[in-house]
Scaffold this active site. Structure first.
Site, PDB file in Angstrom:
ATOM      1  N   VAL A   1       0.823  -1.207   0.000  1.00 35.89           N
ATOM      2  CA  VAL A   1       0.000   0.000   0.000  1.00 35.89           C
ATOM      3  C   VAL A   1       0.858   1.259   0.000  1.00 35.89           C
ATOM      4  O   VAL A   1       0.536   2.252  -0.670  1.00 35.89           O
ATOM      5  CB  VAL A   1      -0.945   0.003   1.227  1.00 35.89           C
TER       6      VAL A   1
ATOM      7  N   GLY B   1     -21.351 -27.543   6.263  1.00 32.75           N
ATOM      8  CA  GLY B   1     -21.224 -26.097   6.358  1.00 32.75           C
ATOM      9  C   GLY B   1     -21.341 -25.367   5.041  1.00 32.75           C
ATOM     10  O   GLY B   1     -21.114 -24.150   4.966  1.00 32.75           O
TER      11      GLY B   1
ATOM     12  N   GLU C   1     -26.805 -23.107   4.689  1.00 34.45           N
ATOM     13  CA  GLU C   1     -27.346 -22.594   5.938  1.00 34.45           C
ATOM     14  C   GLU C   1     -28.447 -23.529   6.454  1.00 34.45           C
ATOM     15  O   GLU C   1     -28.960 -24.378   5.727  1.00 34.45           O
ATOM     16  CB  GLU C   1     -27.922 -21.188   5.720  1.00 34.45           C
TER      17      GLU C   1
ATOM     18  N   ASP D   1     -29.672 -16.028  -4.130  1.00 29.48           N
ATOM     19  CA  ASP D   1     -28.266 -15.646  -4.044  1.00 29.48           C
ATOM     20  C   ASP D   1     -27.657 -15.496  -5.435  1.00 29.48           C
ATOM     21  O   ASP D   1     -26.992 -14.499  -5.734  1.00 29.48           O
ATOM     22  CB  ASP D   1     -27.503 -16.697  -3.231  1.00 29.48           C
TER      23      ASP D   1
ATOM     24  N   LYS E   1     -26.138 -11.999  -7.644  1.00 29.90           N
ATOM     25  CA  LYS E   1     -24.839 -11.945  -8.305  1.00 29.90           C
ATOM     26  C   LYS E   1     -24.996 -11.724  -9.808  1.00 29.90           C
ATOM     27  O   LYS E   1     -24.190 -11.008 -10.424  1.00 29.90           O
ATOM     28  CB  LYS E   1     -24.078 -13.240  -8.026  1.00 29.90           C
TER      29      LYS E   1
END
Length: 454
Positions: free
Chosen positions: A40, A194, A197, A208, A212
């Site tokens: 940076v 996992g 949900e 979802d 997108k």
């Protein structure tokens, strides 16, 4: 001109959210602080992490300095140079990001739902304030797709984007194909691992992926596309038989996000954006995307065909995309300059999904007697839809089928037909399916799936 590294003090970074992704972002900011400072040109100082309940247990707790946790999100935002939002949801995320922008902070967000619903409000606020807004992590996790579409292909014309952008649904469909598992069992396994949900609705019903798709379409076609503009169909009606039949005909089933440039019958040029399950030929690169991985296939005039592949979700992959954006925004703070702004110059109309040109594969259960195929073919011809192929598998080859021939008492048995059409407007194909359904020898239309990527 920006200050030199020697003159530049630390850039204050505020983190909104400390779940799976937020914890990984905090870990990377802390563990890679020296490298990030070198990239940076100034140190990045994590000055606070806003959470709803500072006393609650945290995933990856060992990587989070609990002294940084605060329930005062507004106060944290007010003292930051860069605000990272990974809390999700519409509010209070929207209000906090707008407050950050108004205060002059650059913003990095992974919030696809917010961007799909009200991205233009954030873009306009950032433009007015002269600050950056980055959102690489909002689409396909670690896969760099937002920056290539928004910047690398800025000199090209994108024709079509075809993407697997939801890891949960890809895992479910992949398990159904590779193990013969039922939809419900595959979802439960995804939850156990996992990948899904406790309430998988946003994934399996396509919400979802639709968010997108709206983001990618907006970038690719320089046109504002909202979540409401996306035609959406999930995978809850896909059965083990559908998956088995797909394999028999040389396809796999994928939930696809599709954004493309379309010209309708009246000559109107616009954008069609849709999400639905589709048959993908096994030879297509997207067919080999397994498990919870994502991939986005881009077709452009000059660049041709490009595919971006990788992990589409998870704490560490998503955090990688977030940190990439943080570095870009921080460099602009140090060296001057600003990232790309919203590009909506094309302002193309959003055309309904019925204008899209596609192919169908239709499975029928019909009376097992002569002349049935001719009746079906006549209906397709009357609607201007031509047949590419017809399969009538034997009883042994028909997944889930029984009684494909006449019965012992002489009554008519059931035959199974698989009809694949040539490309036609989706409205014509839908009308064709409706007309076939009412034919006297047709007992049931077992499945209707689009064919994409051929």
């Amino acid at each position: 001109m920006g200050a030199s590294q020697q003159e530049q003090g630390p850039l204050r970074v505020a983190l909104l959210g400390c779940g799976v992704v937020g914890s990984e972002v905090a870990r990377l900011l802390t563990q890679q602080s020296a490298d990030l400072a070198s990239r940076v040109g100034a140190p990045l100082e994590l000055v606070g992490i806003a959470v709803r309940d500072a006393s609650a247990p945290r995933p990856l707790a060992e990587s989070v300095d609990r002294s940084l946790l605060t329930e005062d999100a507004e106060g944290l935002v007010a003292r930051a140079d860069i605000v990272i939002e990974v809390m999700g949801g519409i509010e209070p995320a929207r209000a906090l990001l707008l407050r950050a922008i108004e205060a002059g902070a650059a913003v990095v967000t992974a919030n696809k739902a917010l961007l799909a619903e009200d991205g233009p409000t954030l873009y306009k606020a950032a433009d007015t304030a002269g600050v950056d807004i980055y959102f690489e992590a909002a689409v396909a996790g670690a896969i760099p797709i937002v920056r290539p579409v928004r910047e690398s292909l800025a000199g090209d014309s994108v024709r079509r984007i075809l993407g697997i952008v939801n890891g949960t649904t890809n895992y479910v469909l992949d398990q159904m194909a590779s193990t013969g598992m039922s939809f419900d069992d595959a979802v439960r396994q995804a939850q156990d691992l996992g990948y899904a949900e406790a309430d998988p609705t946003a994934d399996v019903e396509g919400f979802d992926a639709a968010a997108k798709a709206a983001i990618l379409a907006s970038l690719a076609f320089h046109t504002r596309v909202s979540l409401e503009d996306v035609a959406r169909e999930g995978i809850t009606r896909i059965t083990a038989d559908d998956v088995a039949w797909a394999a028999q005909t040389g396809h796999v089933i994928k939930l696809l996000a599709i954004a493309e440039s379309v010209t309708d019958d009246d000559g109107s040029h616009g954008v069609s954006v849709r999400v639905h399950p589709a048959l993908v030929p096994v030879a297509h690169p997207l067919a080999g995307v397994r498990g919870a991985f994502n991939a986005v296939f881009v077709e452009a005039d000059a660049a041709g065909e490009l595919m971006f592949y990788g992990r589409g979700a998870g704490g560490a992959p998503t955090a990688s995309a977030v940190l990439g954006d943080v570095v870009s925004a921080a460099r602009h703070r140090v060296l001057g300059g600003k990232g790309p702004e919203e590009s909506t110059y094309a302002a193309l109309p959003i055309l309904p999904a019925s204008t899209a040109v596609t192919r169908y594969q239709v499975r029928l259960a019909v009376d097992d007697r002569p002349g049935v195929l001719a009746q079906v073919a006549q209906v397709l011809a009357s609607k201007g839809v031509s047949i590419e192929a017809v399969r009538q598998p034997s009883e042994a080859a028909a997944p889930g089928a029984d009684d494909t021939h006449g019965t012992d008492d002489g009554s008519t048995g059931v035959a199974h037909l698989v009809i694949t059409t040539h490309a036609a407007a989706e409205a014509a194909l839908a009308a064709t399916v409706d007309a076939i359904a009412v034919l006297e020898p047709v007992r049931e239309i077992t499945s209707v799936l689009r064919v994409e990527g051929a």
